[in-house]
Design a protein around this motif. Sequence first.
Motif, PDB file in Angstrom:
ATOM      1  N   LYS A 178       0.738  -1.301  -0.247  1.00  0.00           N
ATOM      2  CA  LYS A 178      -0.186   0.016  -0.120  1.00  0.00           C
ATOM      3  C   LYS A 178       0.860   1.273   0.168  1.00  0.00           C
ATOM      4  O   LYS A 178       0.389   2.455  -0.109  1.00  0.00           O
ATOM      5  N   GLN A 179       2.373   1.242   0.761  1.00  0.00           N
ATOM      6  CA  GLN A 179       2.938   2.454   0.517  1.00  0.00           C
ATOM      7  C   GLN A 179       3.444   2.480  -0.889  1.00  0.00           C
ATOM      8  O   GLN A 179       3.408   1.896  -1.358  1.00  0.00           O
ATOM      9  N   GLN A 180       4.129   3.819  -1.146  1.00  0.00           N
ATOM     10  CA  GLN A 180       4.387   4.047  -1.846  1.00  0.00           C
ATOM     11  C   GLN A 180       5.667   5.028  -2.061  1.00  0.00           C
ATOM     12  O   GLN A 180       5.937   5.451  -1.552  1.00  0.00           O
ATOM     13  N   ASP A 181       6.500   3.182  -2.015  1.00  0.00           N
ATOM     14  CA  ASP A 181       8.344   3.502  -2.044  1.00  0.00           C
ATOM     15  C   ASP A 181       8.486   2.539  -3.023  1.00  0.00           C
ATOM     16  O   ASP A 181       8.017   1.671  -4.146  1.00  0.00           O
ATOM     17  N   TRP A 182      10.033   2.299  -2.958  1.00  0.00           N
ATOM     18  CA  TRP A 182      10.601   1.495  -3.394  1.00  0.00           C
ATOM     19  C   TRP A 182      10.644  -0.074  -3.409  1.00  0.00           C
ATOM     20  O   TRP A 182      10.505  -0.482  -4.124  1.00  0.00           O
ATOM     21  N   LYS A 183       9.862   0.047  -2.091  1.00  0.00           N
ATOM     22  CA  LYS A 183       9.861  -1.787  -1.774  1.00  0.00           C
ATOM     23  C   LYS A 183       8.745  -1.865  -2.798  1.00  0.00           C
ATOM     24  O   LYS A 183       8.268  -3.104  -3.749  1.00  0.00           O
ATOM     25  N   ALA A 184       7.266  -1.196  -3.188  1.00  0.00           N
ATOM     26  CA  ALA A 184       6.109  -1.013  -3.688  1.00  0.00           C
ATOM     27  C   ALA A 184       6.967  -1.202  -5.333  1.00  0.00           C
ATOM     28  O   ALA A 184       5.820  -2.081  -6.780  1.00  0.00           O
ATOM     29  N   VAL A 185       8.354  -0.312  -5.462  1.00  0.00           N
ATOM     30  CA  VAL A 185       8.260   0.014  -6.825  1.00  0.00           C
ATOM     31  C   VAL A 185       8.684  -1.445  -7.228  1.00  0.00           C
ATOM     32  O   VAL A 185       8.888  -1.947  -8.259  1.00  0.00           O
ATOM     33  N   GLU A 186       9.485  -1.803  -6.551  1.00  0.00           N
ATOM     34  CA  GLU A 186      10.109  -3.232  -6.835  1.00  0.00           C
ATOM     35  C   GLU A 186       9.431  -4.813  -7.680  1.00  0.00           C
ATOM     36  O   GLU A 186       9.547  -5.362  -8.080  1.00  0.00           O
ATOM     37  N   GLU A 187       7.747  -4.499  -6.658  1.00  0.00           N
ATOM     38  CA  GLU A 187       6.922  -5.503  -6.923  1.00  0.00           C
ATOM     39  C   GLU A 187       6.529  -5.065  -8.215  1.00  0.00           C
ATOM     40  O   GLU A 187       6.317  -6.740  -9.007  1.00  0.00           O
ATOM     41  N   LEU A 188       6.390  -4.065  -7.991  1.00  0.00           N
ATOM     42  CA  LEU A 188       5.044  -3.613  -9.509  1.00  0.00           C
ATOM     43  C   LEU A 188       5.782  -4.291 -10.277  1.00  0.00           C
ATOM     44  O   LEU A 188       5.671  -5.354 -11.622  1.00  0.00           O
ATOM     45  N   SER A 189       6.923  -3.566 -10.474  1.00  0.00           N
ATOM     46  CA  SER A 189       8.126  -3.627 -12.247  1.00  0.00           C
ATOM     47  C   SER A 189       8.605  -5.375 -12.135  1.00  0.00           C
ATOM     48  O   SER A 189       8.630  -5.684 -12.998  1.00  0.00           O
TER      49      SER A 189
END
Length: 249
Positions: A211-222
């Motif tokens: 749910k957070q808009q952070d680098w971990k989310a970027v890595e998951e989505l990518s």
Amino acid sequence: MNLTKAKYQLDSILQNLNPKDFIDNDPISIPHRFKTKEDIEISAFFAAILAWGQRKTIINNGNKLMHWMGEEPHRFILEHSDDELKQFEKFVHRTFNSTDVLYFIEVLRHWYRDGKSLEDYFVGDTMKDRITSFHQSFFAYDFAPDRTRKHIANPARNSSAKRLNMFLRWMVRNDELDFGIWHSIKPSELKCPLDVHVQRAAFHFGLLTRKQQDWKAVEELSANLLELDSKDPIKYDLALFKWSEAKMD
């Protein structure tokens, strides 16, 4: 939603996307006015850094900077006089102001006079390393204002680095929208620019759980986009954005 179904729907969105209509109403229209590598990457860098808020305002302010640079950003960066910098003292875009833009111009002057470009400062084994290295190089000068640091993201602090990821997409991918003028980074290595619109769509298509808009989310989505296309995963950035935009209309 499974990945096969998500890929089918996102590919359909991309097939129906009119590149010209998208360019005309997006900050990417600013670098699309230029032809040389240096002019494109400098104008794109400023356009990306300004890219938060209303798109019309972003485009207007980006074009204002290019106008003040005499529509020759590379020449201006290398050859500007002190008098030519005075007009930048009145520049404001949200929290990005004259202090910030003048520092940006000075850093680019140092880099381009040394025969380098923005591409040379995105170095490292991973995209997180590359963007972190760029941040460190950009603020390696003793005259760097503390207030300006917030305008260049640092994923080492778990920032999503949305604007820099978008800038890198523009420079690395090669199609009617993106320029493909950088070759030190592969399209498969890019990370998805993450904002509220892309996040909303990514949740819908089952491509993101964080749910957070952070680098971990970027890595998951990518990583999930890489499952949809192993060579060009970040093309789906546009499809996610357009899906969310359509749902808001």
